[in-house]
Design a protein around this motif. Structure first.
Motif, mmCIF file in Angstrom:
data_model
loop_
_atom_site.group_PDB
_atom_site.id
_atom_site.type_symbol
_atom_site.label_atom_id
_atom_site.label_comp_id
_atom_site.label_asym_id
_atom_site.label_seq_id
_atom_site.Cartn_x
_atom_site.Cartn_y
_atom_site.Cartn_z
ATOM 1 N N GLU A 109 0.813 -1.218 0.000
ATOM 2 C CA GLU A 109 0.000 0.000 0.000
ATOM 3 C C GLU A 109 0.844 1.264 0.000
ATOM 4 O O GLU A 109 0.372 2.323 -0.411
ATOM 5 C CB GLU A 109 -0.955 -0.017 1.195
ATOM 6 C CG GLU A 109 -2.094 -1.022 1.036
ATOM 7 C CD GLU A 109 -2.963 -1.149 2.277
ATOM 8 O OE1 GLU A 109 -2.591 -0.564 3.321
ATOM 9 O OE2 GLU A 109 -4.000 -1.833 2.200
ATOM 10 N N ILE A 110 2.095 1.179 0.454
ATOM 11 C CA ILE A 110 2.955 2.368 0.432
ATOM 12 C C ILE A 110 3.951 2.306 -0.738
ATOM 13 O O ILE A 110 4.841 3.149 -0.831
ATOM 14 C CB ILE A 110 3.712 2.555 1.762
ATOM 15 C CG1 ILE A 110 4.636 1.368 2.049
ATOM 16 C CG2 ILE A 110 2.730 2.785 2.907
ATOM 17 C CD1 ILE A 110 5.586 1.600 3.216
ATOM 18 N N GLY A 111 3.797 1.297 -1.589
ATOM 19 C CA GLY A 111 4.640 1.211 -2.774
ATOM 20 C C GLY A 111 5.989 0.562 -2.550
ATOM 21 O O GLY A 111 6.913 0.759 -3.348
ATOM 22 N N ALA A 112 6.120 -0.233 -1.489
ATOM 23 C CA ALA A 112 7.398 -0.891 -1.222
ATOM 24 C C ALA A 112 7.719 -1.920 -2.299
ATOM 25 O O ALA A 112 6.827 -2.512 -2.904
ATOM 26 C CB ALA A 112 7.365 -1.564 0.151
ATOM 27 N N LYS A 113 9.004 -2.145 -2.510
ATOM 28 C CA LYS A 113 9.453 -3.083 -3.530
ATOM 29 C C LYS A 113 9.620 -4.497 -2.998
ATOM 30 O O LYS A 113 9.734 -5.449 -3.788
ATOM 31 C CB LYS A 113 10.773 -2.599 -4.135
ATOM 32 C CG LYS A 113 10.619 -1.354 -4.983
ATOM 33 C CD LYS A 113 11.926 -0.981 -5.663
ATOM 34 C CE LYS A 113 11.723 0.149 -6.650
ATOM 35 N NZ LYS A 113 10.857 -0.222 -7.781
ATOM 36 N N GLY A 114 9.648 -4.643 -1.673
ATOM 37 C CA GLY A 114 9.803 -5.970 -1.113
ATOM 38 C C GLY A 114 9.603 -5.959 0.395
ATOM 39 O O GLY A 114 9.742 -4.918 1.051
ATOM 40 N N LEU A 115 9.264 -7.124 0.914
ATOM 41 C CA LEU A 115 9.107 -7.329 2.353
ATOM 42 C C LEU A 115 10.131 -8.373 2.781
ATOM 43 O O LEU A 115 10.101 -9.513 2.327
ATOM 44 C CB LEU A 115 7.693 -7.818 2.680
ATOM 45 C CG LEU A 115 7.437 -8.228 4.131
ATOM 46 C CD1 LEU A 115 7.479 -7.007 5.055
ATOM 47 C CD2 LEU A 115 6.092 -8.943 4.266
ATOM 48 N N ILE A 116 11.051 -7.971 3.652
ATOM 49 C CA ILE A 116 12.117 -8.863 4.092
ATOM 50 C C ILE A 116 11.690 -9.576 5.368
ATOM 51 O O ILE A 116 11.183 -8.957 6.300
ATOM 52 C CB ILE A 116 13.415 -8.068 4.343
ATOM 53 C CG1 ILE A 116 13.901 -7.420 3.051
ATOM 54 C CG2 ILE A 116 14.502 -8.958 4.927
ATOM 55 C CD1 ILE A 116 13.416 -6.012 2.808
ATOM 56 N N VAL A 117 11.910 -10.891 5.417
ATOM 57 C CA VAL A 117 11.566 -11.676 6.600
ATOM 58 C C VAL A 117 12.668 -12.697 6.846
ATOM 59 O O VAL A 117 13.214 -13.282 5.906
ATOM 60 C CB VAL A 117 10.189 -12.366 6.443
ATOM 61 C CG1 VAL A 117 10.164 -13.309 5.248
ATOM 62 C CG2 VAL A 117 9.790 -13.094 7.718
ATOM 63 N N HIS A 118 13.002 -12.895 8.107
ATOM 64 C CA HIS A 118 14.049 -13.854 8.452
ATOM 65 C C HIS A 118 13.589 -15.287 8.174
ATOM 66 O O HIS A 118 12.396 -15.595 8.232
ATOM 67 C CB HIS A 118 14.436 -13.697 9.916
ATOM 68 C CG HIS A 118 15.235 -12.473 10.186
ATOM 69 N ND1 HIS A 118 15.610 -12.087 11.459
ATOM 70 C CD2 HIS A 118 15.745 -11.528 9.354
ATOM 71 C CE1 HIS A 118 16.324 -10.972 11.393
ATOM 72 N NE2 HIS A 118 16.404 -10.605 10.133
ATOM 73 N N GLY A 119 14.564 -16.149 7.908
ATOM 74 C CA GLY A 119 14.261 -17.520 7.517
ATOM 75 C C GLY A 119 13.635 -18.384 8.589
ATOM 76 O O GLY A 119 13.022 -19.401 8.277
ATOM 77 N N GLY A 120 13.770 -18.007 9.847
ATOM 78 C CA GLY A 120 13.124 -18.756 10.923
ATOM 79 C C GLY A 120 13.859 -20.034 11.297
ATOM 80 O O GLY A 120 14.901 -20.372 10.734
ATOM 81 N N HIS A 121 13.277 -20.754 12.252
ATOM 82 C CA HIS A 121 13.928 -21.945 12.787
ATOM 83 C C HIS A 121 12.892 -22.835 13.459
ATOM 84 O O HIS A 121 11.749 -22.427 13.695
ATOM 85 C CB HIS A 121 14.987 -21.538 13.810
ATOM 86 C CG HIS A 121 14.416 -20.812 14.996
ATOM 87 N ND1 HIS A 121 14.160 -19.452 14.975
ATOM 88 C CD2 HIS A 121 14.009 -21.245 16.222
ATOM 89 C CE1 HIS A 121 13.641 -19.080 16.133
ATOM 90 N NE2 HIS A 121 13.540 -20.152 16.911
ATOM 91 N N VAL A 122 13.303 -24.046 13.763
ATOM 92 C CA VAL A 122 12.505 -24.941 14.596
ATOM 93 C C VAL A 122 13.218 -25.087 15.929
ATOM 94 O O VAL A 122 14.401 -24.756 16.057
ATOM 95 C CB VAL A 122 12.293 -26.321 13.933
ATOM 96 C CG1 VAL A 122 11.590 -26.163 12.588
ATOM 97 C CG2 VAL A 122 13.614 -27.066 13.774
ATOM 98 N N ASN A 123 12.520 -25.591 16.933
ATOM 99 C CA ASN A 123 13.121 -25.777 18.246
ATOM 100 C C ASN A 123 14.016 -27.008 18.271
ATOM 101 O O ASN A 123 13.875 -27.920 17.436
ATOM 102 C CB ASN A 123 12.031 -25.904 19.315
ATOM 103 C CG ASN A 123 11.288 -24.603 19.540
ATOM 104 O OD1 ASN A 123 11.827 -23.520 19.341
ATOM 105 N ND2 ASN A 123 10.031 -24.695 19.958
ATOM 106 N N ALA A 124 14.926 -27.043 19.213
ATOM 107 C CA ALA A 124 15.818 -28.185 19.364
ATOM 108 C C ALA A 124 15.002 -29.463 19.510
ATOM 109 O O ALA A 124 14.026 -29.505 20.267
ATOM 110 C CB ALA A 124 16.725 -27.993 20.578
ATOM 111 N N GLY A 125 15.388 -30.480 18.779
ATOM 112 C CA GLY A 125 14.686 -31.754 18.837
ATOM 113 C C GLY A 125 13.569 -31.889 17.825
ATOM 114 O O GLY A 125 13.087 -33.005 17.586
ATOM 115 N N ASP A 126 13.150 -30.772 17.235
ATOM 116 C CA ASP A 126 12.096 -30.829 16.209
ATOM 117 C C ASP A 126 12.715 -31.155 14.849
ATOM 118 O O ASP A 126 13.895 -30.900 14.596
ATOM 119 C CB ASP A 126 11.344 -29.498 16.122
ATOM 120 C CG ASP A 126 10.415 -29.264 17.302
ATOM 121 O OD1 ASP A 126 10.069 -30.251 17.972
ATOM 122 O OD2 ASP A 126 10.052 -28.103 17.557
ATOM 123 N N ASP A 127 11.887 -31.694 13.985
ATOM 124 C CA ASP A 127 12.326 -32.096 12.650
ATOM 125 C C ASP A 127 12.394 -30.870 11.738
ATOM 126 O O ASP A 127 11.377 -30.239 11.466
ATOM 127 C CB ASP A 127 11.358 -33.139 12.083
ATOM 128 C CG ASP A 127 11.819 -33.725 10.759
ATOM 129 O OD1 ASP A 127 12.833 -33.247 10.206
ATOM 130 O OD2 ASP A 127 11.151 -34.656 10.275
#
Length: 263
Positions: free
Chosen positions: A87-105
């Protein structure tokens, strides 16, 4: 080549002018909170600006996690930020890749990313390019090392997904910057934005602490080489406010032969 900085969200265009920046990145809400972005009174001015705009999604977003109390709100918040950024004309939205918790697949984490894009597709898709950013730390991260990034792209590659390469995160995450662009593009096929940051900490430290280009543990010429090879816009997320970031932008512009914004 457009060069800019991450700035305060109150008046991004004034911040850009103070730094002689051709691009700015900012948040639309508290980066550590779950509140949805609100309409901006300066939306018309932002849309009409010659400065390129990028929005960084809140840090709390983690669509990879197996914890539904975080994953489901994360994907809703990501979709809301994409709509607000468009809506404000941005060219992209940056988001971190994330993670799972220890022991999760970790495989489930990659599939949760796929489900995030499938969820967005149900309502017409994201309103602008979503740029997944590599991260610095965590043994259970989806985008720290390139072997994980390849598995992530196997999961989401059928969608129109962009990539943001952070030089500090790569260095601290254990990926050499030399020839990094070629190795990333062999996986993603693209680099849409470079976060041009030095690192306060050593190679493979797993610590996400940015430094100005003239300081830190990365040869600044390696950062320049990454941007040149990527052929993508660059955003400095470095300390020092107008002076520190302005110096970093001027350094990059000089090394890259990018000229001044008025050129």
């Amino acid at each position: 080549m457009r060069i800019g900085a991450h700035v305060d969200s109150a008046d991004p265009l004034s911040e850009a002018a103070a730094r002689a920046a051709e691009a700015v990145q900012f948040f639309l809400s508290d980066p550590q909170g779950w509140k949805a972005p609100q309409p901006r009174e300066d939306a018309d001015r932002l849309r009409a600006a010659e400065v390129d705009l990028y929005v960084h999604a809140p840090y709390v977003i983690n669509v990879a996690t197996l914890n539904n109390r975080i994953r489901i709100p994360s994907r809703k918040l990501l979709l809301g930020h994409a709509t607000a950024a468009a809506e404000i004309g941005a060219k992209g939205l940056i988001v971190h890749g994330g993670h799972v918790n220890a022991g999760d697949d970790l495989a489930v984490g990659f599939d949760n990313w796929r489900k995030t894009f499938a969820y967005a597709a149900e309502s017409g898709g994201f309103a602008l390019p979503v740029l997944i950013e590599n991260t610095a730390g965590g043994d259970n991260a989806c985008a720290r090392r390139l072997d994980a990034l390849a598995r992530l792209w196997d999961a989401v590659g059928e969608y129109e997904v962009g990539f943001c390469l952070d030089t500090c995160h790569a260095h601290a995450g254990g990926e050499e910057l030399l020839d990094l662009v070629d190795r990333v593009k062999a996986i993603t096929g693209r680099i849409d934005l470079v976060h041009a940051n030095n690192s306060k900490d050593a190679f493979d430290s797993g610590r996400d602490r940015h430094d100005n280009l003239g300081g830190g543990t990365i040869d600044p010429e390696l950062v320049v080489a990454v941007i040149r090879a990527a052929g993508a816009p660059a955003i400095v997320e470095t300390p020092g406010g107008v002076d520190g970031q302005g110096t970093d932008i001027a350094f990059l512009r000089d090394r890259l032969g990018a000229g001044s914004p008025a050129a």
